[in-house]
Design an enzyme around this catalytic site. Structure first.
Site, mmCIF file in Angstrom:
data_model
loop_
_atom_site.group_PDB
_atom_site.id
_atom_site.type_symbol
_atom_site.label_atom_id
_atom_site.label_comp_id
_atom_site.label_asym_id
_atom_site.label_seq_id
_atom_site.Cartn_x
_atom_site.Cartn_y
_atom_site.Cartn_z
ATOM 1 N N ASP A 223 0.823 -1.188 0.000
ATOM 2 C CA ASP A 223 0.000 0.000 0.000
ATOM 3 C C ASP A 223 0.866 1.249 0.000
ATOM 4 O OD1 ASP A 223 -2.702 1.321 0.572
ATOM 5 O OD2 ASP A 223 -1.464 2.054 2.220
ATOM 6 N N LYS A 224 0.336 2.327 -0.504
ATOM 7 C CA LYS A 224 1.064 3.601 -0.542
ATOM 8 C C LYS A 224 1.596 3.982 0.836
ATOM 9 C CE LYS A 224 0.382 8.507 -1.606
ATOM 10 N NZ LYS A 224 -0.559 9.527 -2.127
#
Length: 422
Positions: A223-224
């Protein structure tokens, strides 16, 4: 600053080799700028929640003219439109909104977060599909290991792994193109998994087909907001071999997180399927028994409390994954009632953290608590270690990287209040 001795991982020194492998360029170039390039038979795997098999390849020109009917008081317009067009990605809807092709009650809107209510009239035309370009960018990469066949990167928090509508620049792929001295690549945005929102991606490992997009070398993603280790394949054999290891669940992955509260018991195995939250497509949800009904996918996480912090207001928790579903750790942590610190999507908001910490500690600590909560800018999750078999040499490799400064700083603040090893 950071001490996690009780995790007992072994480390391998970086191997700073940087060959300019032409096979890697060929692998990255097996992408298409046209909308019919998704091989459906290759687009599903055990480690991919965002399945792209069976998704229509091009929604260009698709129209809806409907009146909103909601049980709840309000909903984002991009979420509502996505729910009305089966299989379309949220990013595609957002692109259409930004192109001025969506109106509510006769007024063109430009904000993807515009709120619609029961009775609103929505008119939408899906924008034409435009090929995306991945440009090489001189982005500093923390390369832990590199040889002719693979690359292991320590991804910083806030970096998106692969380009997508709304995130075409500043990604890990852009940095890899520059690092390996590769040219600009065009690819089909519909071949990307549904990233749900501009700010959101997948926490856990996801295997991608090598033909589908510019990201074939990206074997899995984070995930970012998640920091930590990621492996990249440089040739087709390596990609295929690593993808099979993820599919067979033989890749060893260990994560560490800071949680709101302490799980009970202090260790366990969460075997709860995960599916899309029907009320909020940004979010996944753990749904007991749902795998049998086809509403979610099998998901298993093992957790262990390493340290109880701030008199039980928080905990340092180790996670080991048996599967790799989208947002698996975050969804399972919420299911256990211990959302990750800083995870607004899954309940670990600053307000939640403040309430939890203040309830467990005396008022003399409130100043420290306010300061540490103010520092929360992302879900407190780090991919600590990664182990797999080398796709060409056959040897077992294991890598580990300590959490970055922001994680370590918050952990130190919590330890200054109180710490109890488990």
């Amino acid at each position: 600053m950071l001490s996690l001795q009780s995790l007992n991982w072994s480390s391998i020194k970086p191997f700073p080799i940087n060959p300019r492998n032409p096979a890697f360029w060929r692998l990255l170039s097996t992408s298409s700028a046209y909308p019919n390039s998704i091989p459906a038979e290759n687009s599903d795997s055990d480690d991919s929640q965002d399945s792209i098999s069976g998704r229509p390849n091009n929604f260009s020109g698709h129209k809806i003219e409907e009146t909103v009917a909601l049980d709840s008081a309000k909903l984002r317009v991009d979420s509502w439109i996505s729910s009305r067009i089966n299989g379309i990605s949220r990013a595609r809807v957002q692109s259409s909104i930004r192109s001025g092709l969506v109106s509510v009650n006769g007024h063109v809107i430009s904000k993807v977060s515009h709120v619609v209510r029961d009775g609103d009239s929505v008119n939408c035309t899906i924008a034409e599909l435009q090929p995306l370009r991945a440009e090489p960018e001189d982005i500093p990469l923390d390369i832990v290991y590199e040889d002719d066949h693979i690359l292991v990167v320590n991804k910083p928090a806030h970096m998106v792994v692969h380009p997508a509508p709304g995130n075409a620049n500043g990604t890990l792929v852009n940095g890899i193109l520059h690092h390996c001295r590769l040219s600009t690549v065009c690819f089909n945005p519909e071949s990307l998994p549904d990233n749900i929102d501009d700010d959101d991606s997948s926490d856990e490992a996801t295997v991608f087909p090598s033909e589908s997009s510019v990201r074939p070398g990206i074997v899995h993603r984070l995930d970012k907001g998640t920091s930590g280790l990621l492996v990249v394949a440089k040739d087709e054999h390596s990609h295929s071999h690593l993808a099979e290891q993820f599919k067979e669940h033989t890749v060893k992955r260990v994560y560490v997180s800071l949680t709101c509260g302490v799980p009970s018991p202090d260790s366990g195995r969460v075997d709860i399927p995960i599916g899309r939250d029907s009320n909020n497509r940004i979010r996944m949800v753990a749904i007991p028994g749902s795998a049998l009904q086809g509403k979610a996918r099998h998901a298993v996480s093992r957790y262990k409390v390493v340290e109880i912090l701030a008199n039980g207001g928080c905990a340092l928790v180790e996670w080991r994954l048996e599967t790799g579903r989208t947002h698996q750790i975050r969804a399972h942590a919420k299911y256990l009632g211990i959302p990750l610190l800083g995870d607004d999507v899954y309940g670990g908001t600053k307000h939640m953290a403040l309430s939890q910490l203040q309830s467990k500690n005396s008022s003399s600590y409130y100043g420290q608590i306010h300061q540490l909560v103010a520092k929360l800018e992302r879900p407190s999750l780090h991919a600590l270690s990664l182990g797999f078999r080398h796709p060409h040499k056959g040897e077992d490799l294991h890598f580990s990287q300590m959490p970055p400064f922001d994680f370590a700083e918050i952990l130190d603040c919590l330890r200054n209040i109180s710490s109890e090893k488990v």
